[in-house]
Scaffold this motif. Sequence first.
Motif, PDB file in Angstrom:
ATOM      1  N   GLY A 156       0.509  -1.360  -0.163  1.00 34.41           N
ATOM      2  CA  GLY A 156       0.114  -0.265   0.096  1.00 34.41           C
ATOM      3  C   GLY A 156       1.071   1.420  -0.204  1.00 34.41           C
ATOM      4  N   HIS A 157       2.045   1.499   0.260  1.00 28.36           N
ATOM      5  CA  HIS A 157       2.960   2.536   0.520  1.00 28.36           C
ATOM      6  C   HIS A 157       3.837   2.154  -1.104  1.00 28.36           C
ATOM      7  CE1 HIS A 157       3.610   2.739   4.075  1.00 28.36           C
ATOM      8  NE2 HIS A 157       3.331   1.205   4.620  1.00 28.36           N
ATOM      9  N   ARG A 158       3.357   3.983  -1.996  1.00 28.08           N
ATOM     10  CA  ARG A 158       3.885   3.889  -3.165  1.00 28.08           C
ATOM     11  C   ARG A 158       4.934   4.697  -3.091  1.00 28.08           C
ATOM     12  NH1 ARG A 158       0.237   4.174  -7.202  1.00 28.08           N
ATOM     13  NH2 ARG A 158       1.424   6.014  -8.374  1.00 28.08           N
ATOM     14  N   MET A 159       6.079   3.959  -4.043  1.00 29.37           N
ATOM     15  CA  MET A 159       7.670   4.825  -3.642  1.00 29.37           C
ATOM     16  C   MET A 159       7.958   4.509  -5.165  1.00 29.37           C
ATOM     17  SD  MET A 159       9.766   2.472  -0.520  1.00 29.37           S
ATOM     18  CE  MET A 159       8.440   1.113  -0.680  1.00 29.37           C
ATOM     19  N   GLY A 160       8.445   5.218  -5.690  1.00 32.71           N
ATOM     20  CA  GLY A 160       9.365   5.679  -7.028  1.00 32.71           C
ATOM     21  C   GLY A 160      11.301   4.997  -6.503  1.00 32.71           C
ATOM     22  N   THR A 161      11.085   3.860  -7.584  1.00 35.48           N
ATOM     23  CA  THR A 161      12.192   3.454  -7.655  1.00 35.48           C
ATOM     24  C   THR A 161      13.555   4.429  -7.571  1.00 35.48           C
ATOM     25  OG1 THR A 161      12.406   3.472  -9.912  1.00 35.48           O
ATOM     26  CG2 THR A 161      11.513   2.091  -9.127  1.00 35.48           C
ATOM     27  N   MET A 162      13.323   5.666  -8.175  1.00 35.98           N
ATOM     28  CA  MET A 162      14.833   6.637  -8.581  1.00 35.98           C
ATOM     29  C   MET A 162      15.514   6.674  -7.089  1.00 35.98           C
ATOM     30  SD  MET A 162      16.503   8.255 -10.048  1.00 35.98           S
ATOM     31  CE  MET A 162      17.839   9.730 -10.062  1.00 35.98           C
ATOM     32  N   GLU A 163      13.935   6.619  -6.343  1.00 36.43           N
ATOM     33  CA  GLU A 163      14.731   6.817  -4.325  1.00 36.43           C
ATOM     34  C   GLU A 163      15.329   6.421  -4.349  1.00 36.43           C
ATOM     35  OE1 GLU A 163      11.345   8.151  -1.694  1.00 36.43           O
ATOM     36  OE2 GLU A 163       9.917   7.436  -3.124  1.00 36.43           O
ATOM     37  N   ILE A 164      14.511   5.233  -4.461  1.00 29.65           N
ATOM     38  CA  ILE A 164      15.177   3.627  -3.695  1.00 29.65           C
ATOM     39  C   ILE A 164      17.067   3.448  -4.076  1.00 29.65           C
ATOM     40  CG2 ILE A 164      15.248   1.321  -2.734  1.00 29.65           C
ATOM     41  CD1 ILE A 164      12.084   1.650  -3.718  1.00 29.65           C
ATOM     42  N   GLU A 165      17.121   4.275  -5.410  1.00 19.44           N
ATOM     43  CA  GLU A 165      18.211   3.726  -6.328  1.00 19.44           C
ATOM     44  C   GLU A 165      19.485   4.945  -5.431  1.00 19.44           C
ATOM     45  OE1 GLU A 165      16.642   2.513 -10.171  1.00 19.44           O
ATOM     46  OE2 GLU A 165      17.939   4.350 -10.520  1.00 19.44           O
ATOM     47  N   SER A 166      18.591   5.970  -5.815  1.00 27.94           N
ATOM     48  CA  SER A 166      19.228   6.574  -4.737  1.00 27.94           C
ATOM     49  C   SER A 166      20.130   6.596  -3.492  1.00 27.94           C
ATOM     50  CB  SER A 166      18.828   8.619  -4.912  1.00 27.94           C
ATOM     51  OG  SER A 166      18.669   8.975  -6.454  1.00 27.94           O
ATOM     52  N   ALA A 167      19.080   6.465  -2.717  1.00 29.61           N
ATOM     53  CA  ALA A 167      19.690   5.996  -1.206  1.00 29.61           C
ATOM     54  C   ALA A 167      20.498   4.695  -1.004  1.00 29.61           C
ATOM     55  CB  ALA A 167      18.338   4.887  -0.910  1.00 29.61           C
ATOM     56  N   LEU A 168      20.708   3.788  -2.166  1.00 30.45           N
ATOM     57  CA  LEU A 168      21.533   3.006  -2.075  1.00 30.45           C
ATOM     58  C   LEU A 168      22.729   3.313  -2.552  1.00 30.45           C
ATOM     59  CD1 LEU A 168      19.366   0.295  -3.862  1.00 30.45           C
ATOM     60  CD2 LEU A 168      20.974  -0.255  -2.125  1.00 30.45           C
ATOM     61  N   VAL A 169      22.896   4.375  -3.946  1.00 31.49           N
ATOM     62  CA  VAL A 169      23.869   5.254  -4.087  1.00 31.49           C
ATOM     63  C   VAL A 169      25.150   6.392  -3.065  1.00 31.49           C
ATOM     64  CG1 VAL A 169      23.970   4.507  -6.432  1.00 31.49           C
ATOM     65  CG2 VAL A 169      23.170   6.679  -5.641  1.00 31.49           C
ATOM     66  N   SER A 170      24.477   6.503  -2.371  1.00 31.61           N
ATOM     67  CA  SER A 170      24.614   7.634  -1.247  1.00 31.61           C
ATOM     68  C   SER A 170      25.746   6.972  -0.116  1.00 31.61           C
ATOM     69  CB  SER A 170      23.487   7.890  -0.603  1.00 31.61           C
ATOM     70  OG  SER A 170      22.543   7.512  -0.159  1.00 31.61           O
ATOM     71  N   LYS A 171      25.388   5.084  -0.573  1.00 34.87           N
ATOM     72  CA  LYS A 171      25.934   4.198   0.645  1.00 34.87           C
ATOM     73  C   LYS A 171      27.767   4.403  -0.690  1.00 34.87           C
ATOM     74  CE  LYS A 171      27.408   1.421   3.444  1.00 34.87           C
ATOM     75  NZ  LYS A 171      27.968   2.215   4.942  1.00 34.87           N
ATOM     76  N   THR A 172      28.597   5.801   0.011  1.00 35.50           N
ATOM     77  CA  THR A 172      29.376   6.044  -1.285  1.00 35.50           C
ATOM     78  C   THR A 172      31.042   4.591  -1.159  1.00 35.50           C
ATOM     79  OG1 THR A 172      30.374   7.299  -0.186  1.00 35.50           O
ATOM     80  CG2 THR A 172      29.100   8.107  -2.062  1.00 35.50           C
ATOM     81  N   ASP A 173      31.003   4.140  -0.356  1.00 31.53           N
ATOM     82  CA  ASP A 173      32.534   3.845   0.239  1.00 31.53           C
ATOM     83  C   ASP A 173      32.218   2.398  -0.799  1.00 31.53           C
ATOM     84  OD1 ASP A 173      30.004   2.994   1.898  1.00 31.53           O
ATOM     85  OD2 ASP A 173      30.935   1.902   3.512  1.00 31.53           O
ATOM     86  N   LEU A 174      30.439   1.809  -0.849  1.00 29.34           N
ATOM     87  CA  LEU A 174      30.272   0.211  -1.371  1.00 29.34           C
ATOM     88  C   LEU A 174      29.608   0.422  -3.220  1.00 29.34           C
ATOM     89  CD1 LEU A 174      28.258  -2.019   1.646  1.00 29.34           C
ATOM     90  CD2 LEU A 174      30.974  -2.030  -0.182  1.00 29.34           C
ATOM     91  N   VAL A 175      28.988   1.354  -2.906  1.00 32.34           N
ATOM     92  CA  VAL A 175      28.057   1.224  -4.033  1.00 32.34           C
ATOM     93  C   VAL A 175      28.614   2.520  -5.402  1.00 32.34           C
ATOM     94  CG1 VAL A 175      25.896   1.227  -5.247  1.00 32.34           C
ATOM     95  CG2 VAL A 175      26.280   0.150  -2.410  1.00 32.34           C
ATOM     96  N   ALA A 176      28.632   1.490  -6.779  1.00 38.79           N
ATOM     97  CA  ALA A 176      29.004   2.114  -7.163  1.00 38.79           C
ATOM     98  C   ALA A 176      27.861   2.819  -8.175  1.00 38.79           C
ATOM     99  CB  ALA A 176      30.400   1.893  -8.420  1.00 38.79           C
TER     100      ALA A 176
END
Length: 280
Positions: A156-176
């Motif tokens: 029931g929660h609507r989320m954009g894929t872009m915001e999840i992708e942005s959260a992942l790449v903000s883990k800068t020590d791991l994610v390219a």
Amino acid sequence: HPARSDLSSLRLLGSVGEPINPEAWMWYYKHVGGERCPIVDTFWQTETGGHMITPLPGATPLVPGSCTLPLPGIAAAIVDEAGIDVPNGSGGILVVKKPWPSMIRTIWGDPERFKKSYFPEELKGYYLAGDGAVRSADRGYFRITGRIDDVLNVSGHRMGTMEIESALVSKTDLVAEAAVVGRPDDLTGEAIVAFVVLKRSRPTGEEAKAIAKVLRDWVGKEIGPIAKPKDIRFGDNLPKTRSGKIMRRLLRSIAKGEAITQDTSTLENPAILDQLSENN
């Protein structure tokens, strides 16, 4: 890579094709532009005939990840599913309310499809770009959040894929790099599946599970527990066209466990499909 070349003659940088997340924007600004070159982050489509929302270099204050404001004469807006304007700070559907000179005029041989696809009655006949967006509460700047068909509905929660992708790449020590899609799920309606390229070699086995947990916890902290990916798959890279656009339709098929039957002739790296199809 940028440090290998003399980039001192650069005066202006551009970004097109996909929404650029703030982390990538900052890397681009620092390492390619030397913190001196404006980034013209543009929103436009083939159908619009040219740029629609973009900063004017040297004139528009820049915000990482935002294409800022429409060009003069472009009546861009963000509305809900009934075509009603939403307040700044809220997300919605990107539309253009008035015609402009270079807009698409028809679809060859199918004018009805043209009207239904681009000027749906439920949106008051506004031009439908097919993208979601949000305007900042302080400046009214536009930020594109991705295709509206890339919105996930998880319990029931609507989320954009872009915001999840942005959260992942903000883990800068791991994610390219990361790409997120949805797949059907009996419990939650849709499940979040993330395809991740790390800044190190691709992990396997228990190491992959441990890194996946770190990334899930990170997304939970950045957005909330509901946004944690159910599956995380690691690859050496992502399936892209030769122009660098991620082919998310192929990732959706992989996430669902389907055989790839779509056209892959524009894919730059077809071998990556087999790697990403493996269960991590």
